[in-house]
Write a protein that holds these residues in place. Structure first.
Motif, PDB file in Angstrom:
ATOM      1  N   PRO A   1      17.675   5.409 -23.394  1.00 13.35           N
ATOM      2  CA  PRO A   1      17.443   4.031 -22.940  1.00 13.35           C
ATOM      3  C   PRO A   1      18.646   3.110 -23.069  1.00 13.35           C
ATOM      4  O   PRO A   1      18.751   2.129 -22.347  1.00 13.35           O
ATOM      5  CB  PRO A   1      16.297   3.550 -23.836  1.00 13.35           C
ATOM      6  N   ILE A   2      19.590   3.417 -23.944  1.00 12.50           N
ATOM      7  CA  ILE A   2      20.725   2.518 -24.120  1.00 12.50           C
ATOM      8  C   ILE A   2      21.717   2.593 -22.954  1.00 12.50           C
ATOM      9  O   ILE A   2      22.499   1.684 -22.740  1.00 12.50           O
ATOM     10  CB  ILE A   2      21.428   2.765 -25.470  1.00 12.50           C
ATOM     11  N   GLU A   3      21.664   3.655 -22.166  1.00 13.49           N
ATOM     12  CA  GLU A   3      22.545   3.766 -21.005  1.00 13.49           C
ATOM     13  C   GLU A   3      22.340   2.599 -20.038  1.00 13.49           C
ATOM     14  O   GLU A   3      23.274   2.132 -19.406  1.00 13.49           O
ATOM     15  CB  GLU A   3      22.327   5.094 -20.282  1.00 13.49           C
ATOM     16  N   LYS A   4      21.121   2.116 -19.918  1.00 14.47           N
ATOM     17  CA  LYS A   4      20.838   0.962 -19.050  1.00 14.47           C
ATOM     18  C   LYS A   4      21.563  -0.281 -19.563  1.00 14.47           C
ATOM     19  O   LYS A   4      22.037  -1.094 -18.789  1.00 14.47           O
ATOM     20  CB  LYS A   4      19.337   0.693 -18.984  1.00 14.47           C
ATOM     21  N   LEU A   5      21.630  -0.432 -20.888  1.00 13.71           N
ATOM     22  CA  LEU A   5      22.342  -1.564 -21.477  1.00 13.71           C
ATOM     23  C   LEU A   5      23.821  -1.498 -21.129  1.00 13.71           C
ATOM     24  O   LEU A   5      24.421  -2.491 -20.735  1.00 13.71           O
ATOM     25  CB  LEU A   5      22.150  -1.588 -22.992  1.00 13.71           C
ATOM     26  N   TRP A   6      24.443  -0.306 -21.250  1.00 13.68           N
ATOM     27  CA  TRP A   6      25.862  -0.161 -20.917  1.00 13.68           C
ATOM     28  C   TRP A   6      26.100  -0.517 -19.454  1.00 13.68           C
ATOM     29  O   TRP A   6      27.063  -1.205 -19.124  1.00 13.68           O
ATOM     30  CB  TRP A   6      26.357   1.260 -21.165  1.00 13.68           C
ATOM     31  N   GLN A   7      25.241  -0.045 -18.546  1.00 10.92           N
ATOM     32  CA  GLN A   7      25.399  -0.359 -17.125  1.00 10.92           C
ATOM     33  C   GLN A   7      25.344  -1.866 -16.898  1.00 10.92           C
ATOM     34  O   GLN A   7      26.140  -2.421 -16.149  1.00 10.92           O
ATOM     35  CB  GLN A   7      24.321   0.336 -16.304  1.00 10.92           C
ATOM     36  N   PHE A   8      24.395  -2.527 -17.542  1.00 11.59           N
ATOM     37  CA  PHE A   8      24.237  -3.974 -17.384  1.00 11.59           C
ATOM     38  C   PHE A   8      25.463  -4.726 -17.887  1.00 11.59           C
ATOM     39  O   PHE A   8      25.984  -5.622 -17.226  1.00 11.59           O
ATOM     40  CB  PHE A   8      22.978  -4.437 -18.126  1.00 11.59           C
ATOM     41  N   ILE A   9      25.950  -4.350 -19.058  1.00 12.30           N
ATOM     42  CA  ILE A   9      27.107  -5.041 -19.654  1.00 12.30           C
ATOM     43  C   ILE A   9      28.361  -4.809 -18.828  1.00 12.30           C
ATOM     44  O   ILE A   9      29.080  -5.746 -18.493  1.00 12.30           O
ATOM     45  CB  ILE A   9      27.326  -4.587 -21.113  1.00 12.30           C
ATOM     46  N   LYS A  10      28.634  -3.568 -18.468  1.00 11.47           N
ATOM     47  CA  LYS A  10      29.880  -3.248 -17.770  1.00 11.47           C
ATOM     48  C   LYS A  10      29.895  -3.773 -16.337  1.00 11.47           C
ATOM     49  O   LYS A  10      30.958  -4.049 -15.790  1.00 11.47           O
ATOM     50  CB  LYS A  10      30.128  -1.757 -17.797  1.00 11.47           C
ATOM     51  N   LYS A  11      28.732  -3.944 -15.730  1.00 13.56           N
ATOM     52  CA  LYS A  11      28.674  -4.444 -14.362  1.00 13.56           C
ATOM     53  C   LYS A  11      29.277  -5.856 -14.263  1.00 13.56           C
ATOM     54  O   LYS A  11      29.915  -6.213 -13.289  1.00 13.56           O
ATOM     55  CB  LYS A  11      27.225  -4.466 -13.878  1.00 13.56           C
ATOM     56  N   SER A  12      29.077  -6.659 -15.297  1.00 17.80           N
ATOM     57  CA  SER A  12      29.570  -8.028 -15.268  1.00 17.80           C
ATOM     58  C   SER A  12      30.972  -8.191 -15.858  1.00 17.80           C
ATOM     59  O   SER A  12      31.483  -9.299 -15.932  1.00 17.80           O
ATOM     60  CB  SER A  12      28.595  -8.949 -16.010  1.00 17.80           C
ATOM     61  N   LEU A  13      31.622  -7.122 -16.249  1.00 23.75           N
ATOM     62  CA  LEU A  13      32.942  -7.202 -16.877  1.00 23.75           C
ATOM     63  C   LEU A  13      34.072  -6.754 -15.962  1.00 23.75           C
ATOM     64  O   LEU A  13      34.981  -6.085 -16.396  1.00 23.75           O
ATOM     65  CB  LEU A  13      32.960  -6.357 -18.150  1.00 23.75           C
ATOM     66  N   LYS A  14      34.041  -7.117 -14.707  1.00 21.17           N
ATOM     67  CA  LYS A  14      35.098  -6.704 -13.798  1.00 21.17           C
ATOM     68  C   LYS A  14      36.118  -7.822 -13.623  1.00 21.17           C
ATOM     69  O   LYS A  14      35.760  -8.978 -13.474  1.00 21.17           O
ATOM     70  CB  LYS A  14      34.499  -6.314 -12.458  1.00 21.17           C
ATOM     71  N   ASN A  15      37.384  -7.436 -13.568  1.00 22.82           N
ATOM     72  CA  ASN A  15      38.501  -8.366 -13.392  1.00 22.82           C
ATOM     73  C   ASN A  15      38.463  -9.492 -14.405  1.00 22.82           C
ATOM     74  O   ASN A  15      38.756 -10.608 -14.150  1.00 22.82           O
ATOM     75  CB  ASN A  15      38.557  -8.905 -11.970  1.00 22.82           C
TER      76      ASN A  15
END
Length: 135
Positions: free
Chosen positions: A121-135
Protein backbone atom coordinates in the motif's frame (compact mmCIF):
# COMPACT_ATOMS: atom_id res chain seq x y z
CA UNK A 1 0.02 -2.55 29.92
CA UNK A 2 -1.79 -4.66 27.38
CA UNK A 3 -0.17 -5.38 24.03
CA UNK A 4 -2.15 -5.05 20.84
CA UNK A 5 -1.46 -6.09 17.29
CA UNK A 6 -1.47 -3.54 14.53
CA UNK A 7 -2.71 -4.67 11.14
CA UNK A 8 -0.11 -5.49 8.55
CA UNK A 9 1.83 -2.36 7.74
CA UNK A 10 3.33 -1.61 4.38
CA UNK A 11 6.99 -0.68 4.40
CA UNK A 12 9.14 0.67 1.65
CA UNK A 13 11.84 3.17 0.99
CA UNK A 14 12.39 5.71 -1.72
CA UNK A 15 15.14 8.01 -2.86
CA UNK A 16 14.26 11.68 -3.28
CA UNK A 17 16.61 14.18 -4.78
CA UNK A 18 17.41 16.97 -7.15
CA UNK A 19 17.62 15.93 -10.76
CA UNK A 20 16.24 17.36 -13.94
CA UNK A 21 13.25 15.48 -15.30
CA UNK A 22 12.15 15.98 -18.87
CA UNK A 23 8.60 15.56 -20.10
CA UNK A 24 6.50 16.65 -23.03
CA UNK A 25 4.80 20.03 -22.87
CA UNK A 26 2.42 21.90 -25.15
CA UNK A 27 3.57 25.27 -26.51
CA UNK A 28 2.54 27.61 -29.28
CA UNK A 29 3.78 26.74 -32.77
CA UNK A 30 7.44 27.67 -33.16
CA UNK A 31 8.00 28.22 -29.42
CA UNK A 32 10.63 26.02 -27.82
CA UNK A 33 9.99 25.40 -24.12
CA UNK A 34 12.88 25.94 -21.71
CA UNK A 35 13.51 24.58 -18.24
CA UNK A 36 16.35 25.41 -15.88
CA UNK A 37 18.66 22.39 -15.66
CA UNK A 38 20.09 21.33 -12.30
CA UNK A 39 22.97 18.97 -12.72
CA UNK A 40 23.48 18.32 -9.02
CA UNK A 41 22.42 14.90 -7.89
CA UNK A 42 21.81 15.60 -4.22
CA UNK A 43 19.47 13.06 -2.71
CA UNK A 44 18.39 11.35 0.46
CA UNK A 45 16.39 8.29 1.40
CA UNK A 46 13.09 7.94 3.21
CA UNK A 47 12.01 4.82 5.06
CA UNK A 48 8.28 4.67 5.72
CA UNK A 49 5.82 2.28 7.28
CA UNK A 50 2.10 2.89 7.22
CA UNK A 51 -0.74 1.41 9.21
CA UNK A 52 -3.66 1.94 6.83
CA UNK A 53 -6.50 1.10 9.22
CA UNK A 54 -5.43 3.68 11.80
CA UNK A 55 -3.85 6.20 9.41
CA UNK A 56 -0.50 5.96 11.23
CA UNK A 57 2.64 6.87 9.28
CA UNK A 58 6.11 6.13 10.62
CA UNK A 59 8.74 7.97 8.59
CA UNK A 60 12.46 8.62 8.91
CA UNK A 61 14.91 10.37 6.58
CA UNK A 62 18.44 9.03 6.12
CA UNK A 63 21.37 10.11 3.93
CA UNK A 64 21.40 6.73 2.11
CA UNK A 65 19.33 3.59 1.71
CA UNK A 66 21.24 0.52 2.91
CA UNK A 67 21.15 -2.25 5.49
CA UNK A 68 22.64 -0.14 8.27
CA UNK A 69 20.03 2.59 7.90
CA UNK A 70 17.27 0.02 7.51
CA UNK A 71 18.34 -1.48 10.84
CA UNK A 72 18.25 1.98 12.43
CA UNK A 73 14.74 2.47 11.04
CA UNK A 74 13.57 -0.89 12.43
CA UNK A 75 15.01 -0.08 15.87
CA UNK A 76 13.32 3.35 15.82
CA UNK A 77 10.01 1.85 14.65
CA UNK A 78 10.19 -0.74 17.43
CA UNK A 79 10.55 2.05 19.99
CA UNK A 80 7.60 3.92 18.47
CA UNK A 81 5.43 0.81 18.77
CA UNK A 82 6.23 0.39 22.46
CA UNK A 83 4.35 -2.67 23.73
CA UNK A 84 2.43 -3.00 20.45
CA UNK A 85 3.68 -5.20 17.67
CA UNK A 86 3.34 -4.96 13.91
CA UNK A 87 3.44 -7.23 10.91
CA UNK A 88 5.61 -5.33 8.46
CA UNK A 89 5.10 -6.12 4.77
CA UNK A 90 8.41 -5.77 2.96
CA UNK A 91 9.75 -6.37 -0.51
CA UNK A 92 12.65 -8.74 -1.03
CA UNK A 93 15.36 -6.10 -1.44
CA UNK A 94 18.74 -7.45 -0.33
CA UNK A 95 18.94 -4.94 2.55
CA UNK A 96 15.58 -6.17 3.89
CA UNK A 97 16.29 -9.90 3.87
CA UNK A 98 19.95 -9.83 4.82
CA UNK A 99 21.03 -12.13 7.62
CA UNK A 100 22.66 -9.08 9.20
CA UNK A 101 19.23 -7.57 10.00
CA UNK A 102 18.29 -7.99 13.64
CA UNK A 103 14.48 -7.93 13.68
CA UNK A 104 13.07 -6.43 16.88
CA UNK A 105 10.73 -8.77 18.79
CA UNK A 106 7.69 -6.57 18.18
CA UNK A 107 8.12 -6.39 14.38
CA UNK A 108 7.25 -9.45 12.28
CA UNK A 109 8.43 -9.32 8.64
CA UNK A 110 6.00 -10.46 5.94
CA UNK A 111 7.70 -10.92 2.57
CA UNK A 112 5.68 -9.93 -0.47
CA UNK A 113 6.26 -11.80 -3.75
CA UNK A 114 9.20 -10.58 -5.84
CA UNK A 115 8.46 -7.93 -8.48
CA UNK A 116 5.01 -7.13 -7.05
CA UNK A 117 5.14 -3.54 -5.73
CA UNK A 118 1.42 -3.13 -6.43
CA UNK A 119 0.76 -5.35 -3.40
CA UNK A 120 2.35 -2.85 -1.01
CA UNK A 121 0.00 0.00 0.00
CA UNK A 122 2.85 2.46 0.51
CA UNK A 123 3.70 2.42 -3.21
CA UNK A 124 0.62 4.61 -3.80
CA UNK A 125 2.05 7.17 -1.36
CA UNK A 126 5.38 7.28 -3.27
CA UNK A 127 3.53 7.79 -6.57
CA UNK A 128 1.49 10.64 -5.08
CA UNK A 129 4.51 12.39 -3.55
CA UNK A 130 6.81 12.04 -6.56
CA UNK A 131 4.14 13.14 -9.04
CA UNK A 132 4.16 16.64 -7.56
CA UNK A 133 7.96 16.94 -7.27
CA UNK A 134 8.89 17.70 -10.87
CA UNK A 135 11.22 20.56 -11.82
Amino acid sequence: MQSRRRSASGHDETKVGLKTLTEKVITAAGVKPSVAVKWERENFGIYDAIEPLQDDIFSQVYPHLNGDYFQQFLDWLSQQLGSDYAILQIDQAPAHISGAINWPENIIPLLQPPHAPELNPIEKLWQFIKKSLKN
